[in-house]
Design a protein around this motif. Structure first.
Motif, mmCIF file in Angstrom:
data_model
loop_
_atom_site.group_PDB
_atom_site.id
_atom_site.type_symbol
_atom_site.label_atom_id
_atom_site.label_comp_id
_atom_site.label_asym_id
_atom_site.label_seq_id
_atom_site.Cartn_x
_atom_site.Cartn_y
_atom_site.Cartn_z
ATOM 1 N N SER A 19 5.397 -27.557 34.299
ATOM 2 C CA SER A 19 4.317 -28.517 34.144
ATOM 3 C C SER A 19 4.754 -29.879 34.660
ATOM 4 O O SER A 19 5.837 -30.364 34.344
ATOM 5 C CB SER A 19 3.907 -28.623 32.673
ATOM 6 N N TYR A 21 3.806 -32.747 33.859
ATOM 7 C CA TYR A 21 3.926 -33.769 32.813
ATOM 8 C C TYR A 21 5.383 -34.000 32.431
ATOM 9 O O TYR A 21 5.793 -35.121 32.138
ATOM 10 C CB TYR A 21 3.157 -33.363 31.558
ATOM 11 N N TRP A 22 6.148 -32.934 32.417
ATOM 12 C CA TRP A 22 7.526 -33.037 31.940
ATOM 13 C C TRP A 22 8.495 -33.372 33.068
ATOM 14 O O TRP A 22 9.682 -33.561 32.835
ATOM 15 C CB TRP A 22 7.946 -31.718 31.278
ATOM 16 N N TYR A 178 -2.896 -28.257 32.733
ATOM 17 C CA TYR A 178 -3.604 -29.203 31.865
ATOM 18 C C TYR A 178 -3.590 -28.781 30.408
ATOM 19 O O TYR A 178 -3.864 -29.593 29.511
ATOM 20 C CB TYR A 178 -5.048 -29.387 32.344
ATOM 21 N N ALA A 181 -1.544 -31.021 28.197
ATOM 22 C CA ALA A 181 -1.966 -32.392 27.944
ATOM 23 C C ALA A 181 -2.330 -32.569 26.476
ATOM 24 O O ALA A 181 -2.667 -31.602 25.776
ATOM 25 C CB ALA A 181 -3.157 -32.749 28.823
ATOM 26 N N HIS A 243 -2.202 -37.849 29.059
ATOM 27 C CA HIS A 243 -0.832 -37.455 29.392
ATOM 28 C C HIS A 243 -0.019 -37.424 28.098
ATOM 29 O O HIS A 243 -0.055 -38.370 27.312
ATOM 30 C CB HIS A 243 -0.240 -38.470 30.366
ATOM 31 N N VAL A 250 -5.840 -37.979 31.991
ATOM 32 C CA VAL A 250 -5.558 -36.953 32.995
ATOM 33 C C VAL A 250 -6.729 -35.979 33.058
ATOM 34 O O VAL A 250 -7.522 -35.871 32.117
ATOM 35 C CB VAL A 250 -4.251 -36.183 32.686
#
Length: 394
Positions: A19, A21-22, A178, A181, A243, A250
């Motif tokens: 992902s 995000y990380w 997503y 999230a 996020h 996001v």
């Protein structure tokens, strides 16, 4: 790796480290621990299911029956209790869109959508926990022990799923995209925080568990206070997804692009008003949230869908809001499966016009409750002066 375990891992989706995000933010030790815990729980679920398939000599899992709302809205018998308990995963949660009137068979997926096991989407997991809490008083001794065991595991699951900053993902263990999230969409945060608040006062849980639930609720409230979107220097409401680390808005699916959301925001504001109005930062959030809803309400109109399209038509006394509002100018926006943004719902494909709630009225209930709290409204005077007079959306 055996054929069945490989099949199972494939359907679980990409590993958490896939992902974005990380990958785009440095991770503090508490976040590193959170992600590792997610990986371990995913492996635990996978290993137990793989063991079950191997014992049965199966190389492919059996499909679970589908249902829009689990096939039931409450547990009303010992048979239904057994069925609901059978669908709880080793990690502690439940899936969505799965018919839970009949027990899960050995070798059968724990949900109709294997990649979403378990999840908080569509009120999954929170619904099953509430059913168990409500059925407990009429259960016999043996059944009560099973319910307590299930609730203990489910509460631990909720506490593990919560982000260090208080938010919640859509699915847990994490599966990438997503879904990782911080999710407000479809009332995920509202459902979970309301449930945690109730658990904190429920005699079904120990004093320690009540305290854990209360602390989890408070962290969630502070997440909401911090996640409010600020535009041109003033707080507004929230977006459907934020996020998990930066709290920035996001996107999710192509027809759910970054935008302010009226319905989820109204539900969250109602939750804060009813259960957390005295917590730090909440009053300011309520003031600006109420003003935002007042500014953007559409009065004396209703949304009407037909076989050929949809339109806003006059109807005295009706109040509604668009589902999404642009972060650029705070005007209604609409999205199609092509990912494009439109200013008029009639620019969408007929399938999207008919298949999504582009106008909704949840804000009305919050504003009605807010009107009954004049002592809180009076303290909003500085905010009102800063914003000026509210203007209604066309």
């Amino acid at each position: 790796m055996s054929r069945c375990s490989g099949f199972f891992l494939l359907l679980l989706g990409s590993p958490v480290w896939g992902s974005s995000y990380w990958q785009d933010q440095p991770l503090t030790p508490d976040w590193q621990q959170y992600l590792q815990q997610s990986v371990q729980l995913k492996q635990q679920d996978q290993q137990q299911f793989t063991k079950e398939l191997t014992a049965l000599g199966l190389t492919k899992a059996l499909a679970a029956p589908k249902a829009k709302n689990f096939g039931l809205e409450a547990i009303s018998s010992a048979a239904e209790l057994a069925a609901v308990l059978s669908y709880q995963t080793p990690s502690g949660g439940w899936s969505k869109r799965t018919d839970m009137r009949q027990p899960r068979r050995p070798g059968q997926w724990a949900g109709a959508e294997p990649a979403y096991i378990p999840t908080f989407d569509n009120s999954a997991t929170s619904s099953q926990i509430r059913w168990l809490m409500n059925y407990y008083p009429q259960a016999d001794g043996a059944a009560r022990q099973r319910i307590r065991h299930s609730l203990d595991k489910a509460l631990q699951f909720l506490l593990q799923a919560q982000f260090p900053n208080g938010g919640f993902p859509q699915t847990y263990p994490l599966r990438g995209g997503y879904h990782d999230a911080a999710t407000l969409n479809d009332h995920v945060m509202t459902d979970l925080l309301s449930l945690l608040s109730d658990i904190s006062q429920s005699p079904l849980f120990s004093t320690e568990q009540q305290q854990q639930a209360s602390q989890s609720f408070q962290r969630g409230v502070q997440f909401l206070v911090k996640a409010v979107v600020v535009l041109n220097g003033r707080p507004t409401v929230w977006t459907a997804q934020h996020h998990p680390l930066t709290l920035a808005p996001v996107a999710a699916r192509k027809f759910e692009q970054v935008s302010l959301v009226s319905t989820e925001s109204a539900k969250l504001l109602a939750l804060l008003l009813g259960k957390a109005s005295d917590q730090p930062g909440v009053h300011r959030t309520l003031c600006y949230g109420a003003l935002w809803l007042q500014q953007h309400q559409i009065t004396d109109k209703k949304w009407q869908r037909t076989a050929t399209g949809s339109s806003l038509v006059p109807e005295k006394g009706r109040v509604l809001w668009a589902r999404f509002y642009s972060l650029k100018d705070e005007k209604p926006v609409f999205f199609d499966r092509d990912g494009q943004t439109y200013s008029d719902v009639n620019q969408l494909s007929l399938e999207r016009q008919q298949g999504y709630g582009w106008y909704q009225s949840e804000g009305k209930a919050f504003l009605k409750a807010w009107a009954k709290r004049p002592e809180l409204q009076q303290q909003c005077a500085p905010s009102q002066q800063e914003l000026g007079h509210a203007t209604k959306a066309p």
